[in-house]
Design an enzyme around this catalytic site. Structure first.
Site: not given
Length: 455
Positions: A79, A82-83, A159
């Site tokens: 993740h 991905e950012h 997040e």
């Protein structure tokens, strides 16, 4: 690498240089367009569905790596990556990546799951060359600058904190932990503050280069396009990048063995001062290649798949005990879960759980009716076909077929598999599945010992 492209014939390899791509036509579907698949010399696969009636194209790059591929200390790396891939390449800054797509009215995004990661863009058909160049650039050649790592670390920690403030989301993670425990399928996709905070650029860079290899990648596009042109553009965009590699075979799809060992049924409660309680009751299910998945889809529709479902009618419509109540099935290569979610006032949780358990036991013992079977099959077929009207859904179908199953089931075949489901198929599955010990996850204003262990 040569930019020559395979011919349009079935199973015909390109002629010319040593860099040979092989293209096959997978289907000419009356409910869709022509689906074609090219395997590049590097092992990277390109699938397209030509739908001339559309004026847009959805283009996605799918990588067969997700949160379950991380070690404990890497939790959240997929993740995090991905950012970071949107933060700049050797050719483009982060602003240029977003500005170039937005300048033509397009959109880009990405998401990470437990078994794969997807980067995608949706643009007008005439702007597809730009989308291919931008998306291939960011996936293949991201810089991962140290300053960007620190910036995105802060974003991801925010997040995670935001996720903790959403009990309706948190209960699903709690349920995954109840079923899978410390197995990667039981962990948060985002990682936790404890794993993300110390993660170094070197760790993320190593994960990137080890996992993002050509054989692990599927590129899919659907809309008004020409397959040969798409393949040529992809090869041009990847030339000279780390994905422009020596010849290799595509990686096989993730296998279903050995099966994941799940935990015995348990109850997990996350005490939280919320106005509404969130509960999930469920059990281990079946994996995504199990032939019973079509019967499971029908059973899920009947139990809690819509406003006419048993649970919705009993708990919401007739008794007004919950605003949201539904059942769902999640399936992985080697495991799965079946569960019921409900959000209700804290004082109504016991009644909602009693009704849910009673309905599941009733279906396990008595099965469903012929009328429910017909309705459940109609819901499955209708939702699938209606989804084909969107280029994004078509693109996802191509990629998931290749990445998760190793083949693309034609639309007519899939509809036939659903139609072939019998009452005995559903009732036999219900007796097995719904009779299993159930785990319970609860987020709300309760003490950790408020609920008796499930049986």
């Amino acid at each position: 690498m040569s930019s020559s492209v395979a011919s349009t014939g079935r199973g015909v390899a390109s002629t010319g240089s040593a860099a040979r791509a092989v293209t096959r036509t997978l289907s000419d579907d009356p409910l869709g367009g022509t689906v074609r698949r090219t395997v590049l010399p590097s092992g990277l696969r390109v699938l397209t569905e030509a739908v001339p009636a559309m004026r847009s194209v959805s283009f996605g790059i799918w990588v067969s790596v997700g949160s379950r591929d991380e070690t404990g200390t890497q939790a959240g790396a997929a993740h995090f990556l991905e950012h970071l891939l949107f933060k700049g390449t050797n050719k483009r800054s982060a602003l240029e990546i977003s500005a170039q797509i937005e300048a033509v009215g397009g959109e880009t995004n990405a998401f990470t799951t437990k078994e794969y990661t997807c980067y995608y863009a949706r643009v007008l058909d005439e702007d597809l060359p730009l989308a291919i160049d931008v998306m291939c650039d960011l996936v293949a050649d991201s810089v991962l600058a140290p300053a960007d790592v620190e910036t995105e670390r802060g974003v991801i920690l925010e997040e995670i904190a935001m996720h903790d403030d959403e009990p309706g989301d948190e209960v699903h993670d709690l349920f995954a932990r109840a079923v899978y425990g410390d197995h990667p399928l039981g962990r948060l996709i985002s990682g936790t503050e404890e794993t993300v905070t110390p993660m170094t650029r070197r760790q993320i860079q190593g994960f990137y280069r080890r996992r993002y290899t050509a054989p692990q990648i599927v590129i899919a596009a659907a809309g008004n396009l020409d397959h040969t042109a798409v393949v040529k553009l992809v090869r041009q965009a990847l030339r000279g990048t780390p994905l422009d590699t020596d010849p290799a075979s595509p990686a096989p799809h993730r296998l279903a063995t050995p099966a994941v060992r799940t935990k015995p049924a348990t109850t997990l409660v996350e005490p939280k001062e919320t106005e509404q309680a969130h509960v999930i009751l469920g059990c281990p299910g079946i994996d995504r290649t199990d032939d019973r998945r079509f019967a499971l889809g029908v059973l899920n529709n009947v139990l809690g798949g819509g406003m006419s479902s048993r649970l919705f009618q009993e708990i919401r419509e007739q008794r007004g005990l919950a605003y949201s109540v539904y059942s769902y099935a999640s399936q992985y290569a080697d495991s799965g879960v079946f569960a019921v979610y409900a959000g209700c006032a804290p004082g109504k949780v016991d009644e909602v759980l009693d009704l849910t358990r009673a309905e599941l036991a009733r279906v396990a013992a008595e099965g469903i009716t012929e009328a429910e079977l017909a309705r459940g099959k109609g819901m499955s077929k209708g939702s699938f076909v209606l989804g084909l009207e969107d280029t994004g859904s078509r693109m996802s179908r191509l990629a998931k077929g290749e990445l998760l199953y190793g083949n693309l089931m034609p639309v007519d075949d899939l509809l036939a598999r659903v139609e072939a489901v019998t009452l005995d198929d559903v009732n036999t599955l219900a007796a097995d599945l719904l009779g299993r010990p159930m785990s319970l996850a609860v987020v709300g204003p309760f003490d950790s010992g408020s609920f008796a262990a499930t049986s």
